[in-house]
Structures are given as structure tokens and as C-alpha cells.
Enzyme design. Structure first.
Site: not given
Length: 608
Positions: A287, A364, A402, A406, A418, A444, A468, A536, A539
Site C-alpha cells: 500500500g 523509511k 527494496i 542510505k 537497510k 523518489v 537543511t 536533521r 541526514e
């Protein structure tokens, strides 16, 4: 007005036109109206029947006359010509009516058909010209493009009562067109001088009406328009003009894909989707942004069954209804559950026996995971382990994870988890017959949490637009592009690979913010402020596609490369994952340090 009412009105107008034409044609040839009509009553009555019949044959009752053009004019000529033949037949057979009468009758009938069909359009056109001649109400618009799309757009801008815009000039890079007029609007110059003409004509908006232009051409035009102070919009494609129609919804804001200046990545999925056809396919996180697009593209290629597995029932319901409406014969099953739930996951695999698994379920959002690292481990690491293990035990042919860029030298817990997921599938590939692969890509466009909708909302609210760091860059790709490459990578899978997608040239986020403000018709730092809020937690300034030791191997598609598999201590990995699992559910405060022990390339960011 309803369609049936319009047809009735036009039939009545045609009958009225025949009567008027008869009366005036008889008067013009100096005949007695009453006697002539009485003596030729049968011919008079037949004219009504033939007039309605020819109007039906040539579609004069079916057209949308508000958008009528040359094609509709030709239909009127054809209907009038057929009626003219009939009038000549009447004049040859009748003793009273002569050839002169037939010619006059045909001309009058043709004029009345034109008048009845085009009178509304003439009325709207002249009322708008009268209305606009003094004050030019609405936004003053420069149209870029003097082709068919520009002609259609200008006509609609001048006649529509919904589009509160007024075309003041046209720009076209074909210098042979300069000086010509489109519907009364002059082509004054080329796009090179768009800034000058925006000021000269006091324009507040620019619409690019070149639907056949390439992305690079559009990007060049958009860049020329950035400093005009005008809002910039675009006609996105040619389909709006297939029927000669144009609506306000066809004109859209310039998107980030228009700014990227590259064509949509094209993948011929029909050539490579044989591994999907007639297979039971499971999409976890079906979804979500990526998961739902995977489902769309998989549904187009005749799976035996498509299973959507997601914890969020609203998202799952939305994609379920969309797919069922588009694919009436699709064997679709939607299951609600969590990848963390071992019993649910194992039951799913045993009961439905999926052959292909796309594992898109994951947390994510980088900053949110920084403050909830245990949740990142529970969902991403533990969830992936459970789904991957169930896939191997139940004979799944192919498992596609997937992943994300990162995961490379991660500075955040999301990326680190991940990376562990990549390690899990490479290890599982050695334990089971299933072909396990990962596909790694960057940001994306349009996904949940994307910066684009955030900037757009901030601009609409009057700012400030928040970034940022002015140096930060990111790779961008549309969701359909990324998913099509994921599916193609799945076709290349042999087991153990980490596929890396080529995301094109990186985009500076600060430049993106500036351009979006300018293209909305505002001036950065004057109308809309840009505020730098600092990186952040977790990041990076720059994302990386692969680790230094991985190397790259090309595939048949230049957009897809393969990272070299790394040696992994399987026993250590599985022991550490078990420890992470236990500590996560004990809500440890040291999860980031524990993850670092497993992923040495992970730089722990301890900022709150």
C-alpha cells in the site's frame, strides 16, 4: 443542458431552418408562397425527413459545438451538399420549382446550419472580446508555442468563462512565425527574450504549450522563464488535443521532472516480465508509495495471483479498489498484517505459496527513525529476516528486497538497518534455493515524505521554505521509473546481487527550492523566504550509491549496475540479529551502538 435536450433543440432548429429556407427561396424566385407550398406539400414534408437524416448521418447532433473547428465545418458542407442534391431532384420532378430555387434553397440551408451550430460560440467569443477589450480582466498570459496546442489554448483562453486568463502575446522559437497572429494574438518573438516580453506586456503568467517538446527542451524553456517573475505552467501532453478539447485541469504547474531536463527512463517491461506472468506474486508493504506502484505494474503483466500484504488498511484498500477497477480479471488478494508477525508471515507463505516476493515493507523516514531506533530494527531488520526466511523455507523462486542508497556508509539508523537487510538476503541466498537480490536506489519523487510536496505547501502558505543545508544534494527519480527498473533488475537476478540504479545527475536542494519559488511567480527572500534549519539527525550532505569495496558490474541496461557481493560472517550476523531482536523488544537505549557493531560503516549520529 442534457444530451437529449440538446438533440431535441437542434432537431427543432433544423425544422425551423427548412421552413425559413423554403419561404425565402420562394420569395427570391418570385413565386406565390401559399400555392407553391400547398402544391408541393409532399416535397416540403420530405425535406424535414432528409434534413434530420443527413444531420444524423454526418454527426451534426453529436458534436460539442463549443469546440467546433474545420472537421465540423466539413460535416456541415457535406450535409448541405446532400440536401442540395435533394433540392435539385425536387426541382426536376416538380412542375413549380426550378433549378434557381434549388440553388438558393441550398445556400440558405447551409447558412442556417452554420448559424445554428456556431451561434453559441460566436456569442461567447464576441462577449469575451467585448468584456476584455477594456479592462483585460484576469491574469495576463504569455503563451509559449505557436503550434496546434498554442492555437487550441489561445482559443480556449479567449472563449472560456472558467479560465480567468487573457493571452497578451505568443513566443515561438521558429523565427518564420514571428509577426503572424493566432486568433488575434501576435507572435512577437522567441523564448530567448521571454524576460523582456514579460515586462513589456506586464504578464503575470506563462504557459508552455508545446506538448511534443522533449524534457531537455522543456527544461531549457523553464530555465529562461525563471527570472521573469511570472508563474510558469505547462500543457503536459498531446492527449488533451485529440478531441480539440482543453480544460483548466490540463494546465499544470511545472514539476520537478520538467526541471530535471531528462527524458523518462524507458523500460520495455513486456520483454522482461516473463518471470511475473502466471506466477503468484507477493508484495509486502503493497500500500506504500513504492509498493503500490509495484502492484500497478505487476497487474499489467498477468500474474496468476497478486497478493498485497500491508499493516495499514487504508493504503491497502485504496490500491485494492484502484486495481480492481482497472483489471476486472485480476486475481487479487489483500491481506492485513505485519512483517514482524512470524506466525502470520509463515501462514501466508504456506497457504498461498508465492513464487515471487517483492519486499517493500519498511520504515523509511530518516528523522523519525532516529528517535525510534528500536522500531527501525523491529520492522526493517526483524521483519525482513522473517519474510526472507519464510520465503526460503517455502520454496519461493525469487526474492527482491527494496533497499536504499542510505544503506551505503550510513549516518542514520534507517540506512544502517537497510544495510543489515542487504546482508540478510545475501546470506539467505547461500542457505536456500531461492534467488535473493536487493535493489538500491535514492529519492523518489512523490513518495511519502518527499521534499517536493513540502516545498509546494510552504510556498502556498507564504513561506518560509525550509532547507537543511545549502550544500545538500540528492538523486531523484519518479516512482514509476524506479519501479520499472526494480522489475527489470528482478529479471536479471541470479542470486546474491545488490543492484544499483543510476539515478541521473544529482540535484542541489537549495537550487530546487529557489526554482520552485520563482516558477510560482515569487521572488526568493523578498516574497518567500528560504530558511536554513541545519541537517536533521542522521541526514547526509551527499548520498552514495555503493561502498568503495563493492565495485560495479554492468548489466544489459545501462541504468542498472551490480555491486560486488561482500564476504559476510553468517554465524556472527545471525547471532547479532538475534541480539538486536531481543534488545529492540526490551526497548534498549543503546540500539544505535549495537547496530554499529554489526555495521562498522555506520557513523552514529547522537544528535537528538
Amino acid at each position: 443542458m442534457k444530451k437529449s435536450s440538446k438533440i431535441t433543440a437542434f432537431v427543432a432548429l433544423d425544422i425551423f431552418s427548412v421552413v425559413i429556407a423554403w419561404v425565402f427561396s420562394i420569395l427570391l424566385v418570385e413565386m406565390n408562397i401559399g400555392d407553391t407550398i400547398v402544391e408541393n406539400a409532399w416535397w416540403f414534408a420530405s425535406t424535414f425527413v432528409f434534413a434530420i437524416a443527413f444531420s444524423l448521418v454526418f454527426g451534426l447532433y453529436a458534436n460539442i459545438w463549443k469546440y467546433a473547428g474545420i472537421a465540423e465545418g466539413i460535416k456541415i458542407v457535406c450535409a448541405s451538399a446532400c440536401m442540395g442534391v435533394w433540392f435539385i431532384v425536387i426541382s426536376l420532378v416538380s412542375n413549380e420549382l426550378r433549378i434557381g430555387w434549388a440553388i438558393i434553397m441550398t445556400a440558405l440551408y447551409f447558412a442556417e446550419l452554420v448559424a445554428t451550430r456556431f451561434i453559441y460560440r460566436f456569442y461567447v467569443y464576441f462577449m469575451n472580446r467585448l468584456h476584455n477589450s477594456g479592462s483585460h480582466h484576469g491574469e495576463r498570459v504569455i503563451v509559449i508555442g505557436g503550434g496546434a496546442a498554442g492555437v487550441t489554448l489561445i482559443r480556449e483562453l479567449k472563449t472560456s468563462d472558467k479560465l480567468k486568463m487573457y493571452p497578451v502575446c505568443v513566443l515561438d522559437d521558429d523565427k518564420n512565425k514571428i509577426g503572424q497572429f493566432i486568433n488575434g494574438v501576435k507572435i512577437v518573438g522567441t523564448t530567448t527574450d521571454v524576460k523582456y516580453y514579460a515586462k513589456e506586456y506586464n504578464a503575470s503568467q506563462i504557459i508552455i504549450a508545446i506538448p511534443t517538446a522533449t524534457k531537455k527542451e522543456i527544461s531549457n524553456i523553464v530555465n529562461k522563464c525563471k527570472d521573469t517573475g511570472c508563474k510558469v505552467k505547462i500543457i503536459p501532453g498531446t492527449y488533451q488535443f485529440a478531441t480539440g478539447e482543453l480544460s483548466a485541469s490540463a494546465i499544470k504547474d511545472v514539476s520537478i521532472t520538467d526541471l530535471l531536463g531528462r527524458e523518462q527512463v524507458s523500460v520495455n517491461l513486456d520483454e522482461i516480465m516473463g518471470y511475473i506472468e502466471d506466477q503468484v506474486v507477493l508484495v509486502t508493504g503493497g500500500g506504500g508509495s513504492i509498493g503500490s506502484e509495484l502492484c500497478r505494474q505487476i497487474a499489467d503483466h498477468s500474474p496468476k495471483q497478486l497478493i498485497i500484504f500491508d499493516i495499514y488498511e487504508n493504503n491497502a484498500y485504496d490500491i485494492q479498489q484502484e486495481l480492481l477497477s482497472k483489471h476486472k480479471d485480476l486475481n487479487l488478494l489483500v491481506l492485513i498484517g505485519s512483517v514482524r508477525d512470524s506466525k502470520k508471515v509463515n501462514d501466508l507463505f504456506k497457504k498461498y505459496k508465492p513464487a515471487i516476493v517483492f519486499h517493500a515493507a519498511a520504515h523509511k523516514h530518516v528523522p523519525l527513525m532516529e528517535t525510534s531506533p528500536n522500531e527501525a530494527v523491529k520492522n526493517n531488520v526483524s521483519g525482513t529476516f522473517k519474510v526472507a526466511e519464510a520465503a526460503g523455507k517455502n520454496g519461493v523462486k525469487r526474492f527482491i528486497l527494496i533497499s536504499t542508497d542510505k544503506a551505503v556508509n550510513p549516518t542514520n539508523i534507517m540506512g544502517a538497518t537497510k544495510r543489515i537487510c542487504e546482508m540478510i538476503i545475501q546470506t539467505m541466498n547461500n542457505r536456500y534455493d531461492t534467488e535473493y537480490v536487493a535493489v538500491r536506489f535514492g529519492n523518489v519523487l512523490g513518495s511519502n515524505g518527499s521534499v517536493i510536496p513540502l516545498f509546494r505547501r510552504q510556498i502556498q502558505e507564504g513561506g518560509p521554505v525550509t532547507i537543511t543545508d545549502k550544500r545538500i544534494v540528492r538523486y531523484f527519480m519518479t516512482i514509476p521509473e524506479a519501479v520499472s527498473l526494480v522489475l527489470q533488475a528482478g529479471a536479471y537476478a541470479k542470486g546474491g546481487e545488490i543492484f544499483v540504479l543510476d539515478m541521473g545527475e544529482p540535484v542541489k536542494i537549495y537550487d530546487l527550492a529557489v526554482n520552485m519559488i520563482k516558477l510560482s511567480g515569487f521572488t526568493p527572500y523578498e516574497d518567500i523566504d528560504i530558511k536554513v534549519i541545519g541537517l536533521r539527525p542522521g541526514e547526509k550532505l551527499y548520498e552514495e550509491r555503493l561502498m568503495e569495496e563493492e565495485g560495479l558490474q554492468k548489466t544489459a541496461n545501462d541504468m542498472i549496475s551490480i555491486g560486488k557481493p561482500l564476504d559476510i560472517d553468517e554465524e556472527n550476523l545471525f547471532n547479532k540479529i538475534k541480539e538486536l531482536y531481543e534488545q529492540a523488544y526490551n526497548e534498549t537505549d543503546k540500539m544505535k551502538q549495537l547496530v554499529h557493531e554489526l555495521v562498522p560503516t555506520y557513523t552514529v549520529d547522537n544528535r537528538e
